[in-house]
Design an enzyme around this catalytic site. Structure first.
Site, PDB file in Angstrom:
ATOM      1  N   LYS A  22      58.123  86.970  -3.901  1.00 31.47           N
ATOM      2  CA  LYS A  22      58.605  85.605  -3.624  1.00 31.47           C
ATOM      3  C   LYS A  22      57.604  84.864  -2.749  1.00 31.47           C
ATOM      4  O   LYS A  22      57.226  83.724  -3.029  1.00 31.47           O
ATOM      5  CB  LYS A  22      59.960  85.643  -2.912  1.00 31.47           C
ATOM      6  CG  LYS A  22      60.373  84.288  -2.319  1.00 31.47           C
ATOM      7  CD  LYS A  22      61.676  84.364  -1.563  1.00 31.47           C
ATOM      8  CE  LYS A  22      61.608  84.877  -0.188  1.00 31.47           C
ATOM      9  NZ  LYS A  22      61.155  83.922   0.837  1.00 31.47           N
ATOM     10  N   ARG A 122      61.254  77.129  14.188  1.00 32.61           N
ATOM     11  CA  ARG A 122      60.055  77.338  13.338  1.00 32.61           C
ATOM     12  C   ARG A 122      59.254  76.038  13.261  1.00 32.61           C
ATOM     13  O   ARG A 122      59.273  75.348  12.243  1.00 32.61           O
ATOM     14  CB  ARG A 122      60.468  77.834  11.963  1.00 32.61           C
ATOM     15  CG  ARG A 122      61.174  79.183  12.012  1.00 32.61           C
ATOM     16  CD  ARG A 122      61.644  79.632  10.654  1.00 32.61           C
ATOM     17  NE  ARG A 122      60.548  80.019   9.773  1.00 32.61           N
ATOM     18  CZ  ARG A 122      60.729  80.435   8.520  1.00 32.61           C
ATOM     19  NH1 ARG A 122      61.949  80.484   8.021  1.00 32.61           N
ATOM     20  NH2 ARG A 122      59.715  80.778   7.768  1.00 32.61           N
ATOM     21  N   ASP A 309      59.868  90.711   8.207  1.00 30.71           N
ATOM     22  CA  ASP A 309      60.831  90.617   7.107  1.00 30.71           C
ATOM     23  C   ASP A 309      61.478  91.958   6.762  1.00 30.71           C
ATOM     24  O   ASP A 309      62.337  92.012   5.889  1.00 30.71           O
ATOM     25  CB  ASP A 309      60.170  90.025   5.862  1.00 30.71           C
ATOM     26  CG  ASP A 309      59.751  88.572   6.075  1.00 30.71           C
ATOM     27  OD1 ASP A 309      58.964  88.063   5.272  1.00 30.71           O
ATOM     28  OD2 ASP A 309      60.216  87.971   7.063  1.00 30.71           O
TER      29      ASP A 309
HETATM   30  C1  EPZ Z   1      56.284  83.234   6.202  1.00 24.37           C
HETATM   31  O1  EPZ Z   1      56.950  82.182   6.903  1.00 24.37           O
HETATM   32  C2  EPZ Z   1      57.331  83.883   5.297  1.00 24.37           C
HETATM   33  N1  EPZ Z   1      57.871  82.884   4.391  1.00 24.37           N
HETATM   34  C3  EPZ Z   1      58.465  84.455   6.145  1.00 24.37           C
HETATM   35  O2  EPZ Z   1      59.357  85.167   5.273  1.00 24.37           O
HETATM   36  C4  EPZ Z   1      57.891  85.458   7.123  1.00 24.37           C
HETATM   37  O3  EPZ Z   1      58.920  85.898   7.972  1.00 24.37           O
HETATM   38  C5  EPZ Z   1      56.785  84.794   7.962  1.00 24.37           C
HETATM   39  O4  EPZ Z   1      55.778  84.220   7.115  1.00 24.37           O
HETATM   40  C6  EPZ Z   1      56.091  85.794   8.876  1.00 24.37           C
HETATM   41  O5  EPZ Z   1      55.578  86.864   8.170  1.00 24.37           O
HETATM   42  C7  EPZ Z   1      57.191  82.613   3.256  1.00 24.37           C
HETATM   43  O6  EPZ Z   1      56.122  83.104   2.987  1.00 24.37           O
HETATM   44  C8  EPZ Z   1      57.835  81.647   2.302  1.00 24.37           C
HETATM   45  P1  EPZ Z   1      54.716  81.791  10.138  1.00 24.37           P
HETATM   46  P2  EPZ Z   1      56.096  81.121   7.766  1.00 24.37           P
HETATM   47  O7  EPZ Z   1      54.232  80.384  10.108  1.00 24.37           O
HETATM   48  O8  EPZ Z   1      54.768  80.933   7.176  1.00 24.37           O
HETATM   49  C9  EPZ Z   1      55.206  80.266  14.622  1.00 24.37           C
HETATM   50  C10 EPZ Z   1      61.383  85.734   4.231  1.00 24.37           C
HETATM   51  O9  EPZ Z   1      62.314  86.400   4.707  1.00 24.37           O
HETATM   52  N2  EPZ Z   1      54.594  79.006  14.161  1.00 24.37           N
HETATM   53  O10 EPZ Z   1      53.735  82.860   9.851  1.00 24.37           O
HETATM   54  O11 EPZ Z   1      56.974  79.949   7.958  1.00 24.37           O
HETATM   55  C11 EPZ Z   1      56.564  80.523  13.979  1.00 24.37           C
HETATM   56  O12 EPZ Z   1      57.588  79.833  14.621  1.00 24.37           O
HETATM   57  C12 EPZ Z   1      60.683  84.664   5.103  1.00 24.37           C
HETATM   58  O13 EPZ Z   1      60.947  85.879   3.078  1.00 24.37           O
HETATM   59  C13 EPZ Z   1      54.303  78.022  15.095  1.00 24.37           C
HETATM   60  O14 EPZ Z   1      54.546  78.187  16.288  1.00 24.37           O
HETATM   61  O15 EPZ Z   1      55.963  81.923   9.152  1.00 24.37           O
HETATM   62  C14 EPZ Z   1      56.665  82.037  14.085  1.00 24.37           C
HETATM   63  O16 EPZ Z   1      57.115  82.369  15.366  1.00 24.37           O
HETATM   64  C15 EPZ Z   1      61.418  84.393   6.367  1.00 24.37           C
HETATM   65  N3  EPZ Z   1      53.746  76.864  14.633  1.00 24.37           N
HETATM   66  C16 EPZ Z   1      55.226  82.483  13.880  1.00 24.37           C
HETATM   67  O17 EPZ Z   1      54.406  81.360  14.176  1.00 24.37           O
HETATM   68  C17 EPZ Z   1      53.443  76.649  13.306  1.00 24.37           C
HETATM   69  O18 EPZ Z   1      52.954  75.577  12.946  1.00 24.37           O
HETATM   70  C18 EPZ Z   1      54.906  82.978  12.467  1.00 24.37           C
HETATM   71  O19 EPZ Z   1      55.418  82.039  11.551  1.00 24.37           O
HETATM   72  C19 EPZ Z   1      53.744  77.667  12.392  1.00 24.37           C
HETATM   73  C20 EPZ Z   1      54.316  78.846  12.838  1.00 24.37           C
END
Ligand code: EPZ
Length: 422
Positions: A22, A122, A309
């Site tokens: 996904k 997020r 995840d």
């Molecule tokens: C991706 O989300 C995945 N979603 C998530 O899977 C997964 O949990 C996550 O990566 C971490 O591995 C998809 O790929 C569709 P991040 P993403 O930006 O990209 C912070 C599932 O269950 N952050 O890597 O949105 C954020 O808050 C889903 O399939 C900022 O602070 O996650 C988090 O604490 C849930 N500022 C950390 O970084 C930003 O601009 C990592 O988030 C972006 C993120």
């Protein structure tokens, strides 16, 4: 609304196949925007999130659909409406990753700001900062991000690390913007997840020039244009991990097919530490557990660390371990909606800030529980397979977002799950 009724305890045994990823599919569908024409993506799972993303692409002006053989096509010959509606974005945050490709392709994008989420705050500050660095003007108007780059984007060195390390979709957004920017872009502290590697490989097949794939430093030489592509996504390592825990928590034996152990080293290491056997096999592995579940401490981290995840699913397993385990969530510090629900099933979990102390119990007992998000609901299904009695899980629409027909596939290996509409 559907519920699951799950009878336990059972032992799952047999062969189960992992679907396409996904989290690789969603950004790769967005990449379809960049190659003006008809792209075909193979192995995209049939999930509600994929349907929502397809709806989003349709709204932009793309022609989208499935071919007879299940392949997904997106024809982005004409994108006449670079607009991401709140009604779609609120249903799926990953919609935000159309920003970069739309800016690169159309010089303009208006996309609803993503709202709240059950797994925590997020923000997308890193996405917006990266796009600004590439020269985009970005404003927030009535809850919509309005991004403009009428003269195109300019390559730049960008540091993408945040408070919790790299960002997966943030890296995807900047990567998809940079491939058509003038000159060279360097993304430092880029995410190294296999899903980002898959996206970069797909973009290179479309004619992009990306180096350093799989490392925290991506170097992109901007090109004039990209071609449509035919591309197959990687298997879903999170689904594979969920099935591994199903075998482990029930003491069964599962042959898991279409699973890449290379993408799951941290997970396999933790499973073996917990007393679970994971043996490589053709195109996958065989997972068994004979003895006790050993206690084990887990820290979630960006890849190649232990994936957030799979945190909830692992907590369900460790709730039956001998002794205490400590799980620390370092990516989404508030991602613990499943804790109270597992305690309803007689687990013994205590949350302390962004850590949970898991005191192992001899058995779980069935209870009515509530799914709150995708992975929390997967953990409840796994706990229910091992629990004594009939567990009722409400709001299973959460699980349909990331697992295709999970009850049918688990029933084929010995589970007793019924889906009912209430
Ligand atoms: C991706 O989300 C995945 N979603 C998530 O899977 C997964 O949990 C996550 O990566 C971490 O591995 C998809 O790929 C569709 P991040 P993403 O930006 O990209 C912070 C599932 O269950 N952050 O890597 O949105 C954020 O808050 C889903 O399939 C900022 O602070 O996650 C988090 O604490 C849930 N500022 C950390 O970084 C930003 O601009 C990592 O988030 C972006 C993120």
């Amino acid at each position: 609304m559907d519920i699951f009724c799950i009878d336990g305890p059972v032992q799952v045994s047999g062969t189960i196949r992992v679907n396409g990823s996904k989290n690789a599919s969603l950004p790769i569908m967005a990449a379809g925007i960049l190659g003006a024409g008809r792209s075909v993506f193979k192995s995209l799972p049939f999930l509600s999130d994929i349907s929502v993303f397809s709806e989003l692409l349709g709204q932009l002006g793309c022609k989208v659909g499935r071919e007879q053989n299940g392949d997904f096509f997106v024809d982005s010959s004409s994108i006449d409406n670079p607009f991401g509606d709140y009604d779609i974005v609120r249903r799926m945050r990953a919609s935000v990753c159309i920003l970069g490709p739309l800016l690169a392709r159309c010089g303009r994008a208006e996309v609803s700001m993503p709202g709240g989420c059950a797994i925590g705050v997020r923000p997308i500050n890193l996405h917006l900062r990266g796009l600004r660095e590439l020269g985009a003007e970005i404003n927030l108007k009535n809850g919509y991000i309005v991004a403009e780059a009428p003269r195109g984007l300019e390559g730049k060195e960008i540091f993408m690390g945040g408070a919790f390390g790299s960002t997966v979709l943030g890296t995807a957004n900047i990567l998809m913007a940079a491939v058509l920017a003038k000159g060279r872009t360097v993304i430092e502290s880029a995410a190294c997840e296999p899903e980002i590697v898959d996206l970069a490989n797909c973009l290179n097949k479309m004619g992009a020039k990306i180096r350093g794939i799989g490392s925290p430093r991506l170097i992109i030489e901007g090109v004039q244009g990209l071609e449509p592509v035919e591309y197959g996504v990687i298997p879903d390592r999170i689904e594979a991990g969920t099935f591994m825990v199903a075998a482990a928590i029930t003491g069964g034996e599962l042959r898991i097919v279409n699973c890449r152990l290379n993408d799951m080293m941290a997970v396999v290491d933790k499973l073996r530490g917990a007393g679970v056997s994971v043996e490589p096999a053709e195109n996958g592995c065989v997972v068994t557990r004979d003895g006790n579940v050993n206690n084990s401490d887990v820290n979630t981290l960006p890849y190649p660390g232990f994936p957030t995840d799979l945190q909830a699913q692992f907590m369900a397993l460790l709730s039956l371990a001998k002794g205490n385990s400590v799980i620390i969530e370092k990516v989404f510090p508030d991602r613990f909606m499943h804790v109270a629900e597992l305690n309803r099933m007689s687990a013994n979990l205590r949350k302390e800030g962004s850590a949970v102390i898991v005191s192992g119990v001899d058995k779980l007992i069935a209870a009515p529980v509530m799914a709150s998000d995708l992975r929390a609901s997967a953990a409840l299904v796994l706990a229910a397979l091992a629990a004594e009695g009939t567990t009722v899980i409400n709001r299973v629409y959460h699980i349909d977002r990331g697992y295709e027909r999970i009850e049918e596939r688990l029933n084929e290996v010995g589970a007793r799950i019924t889906r009912q509409s209430i």
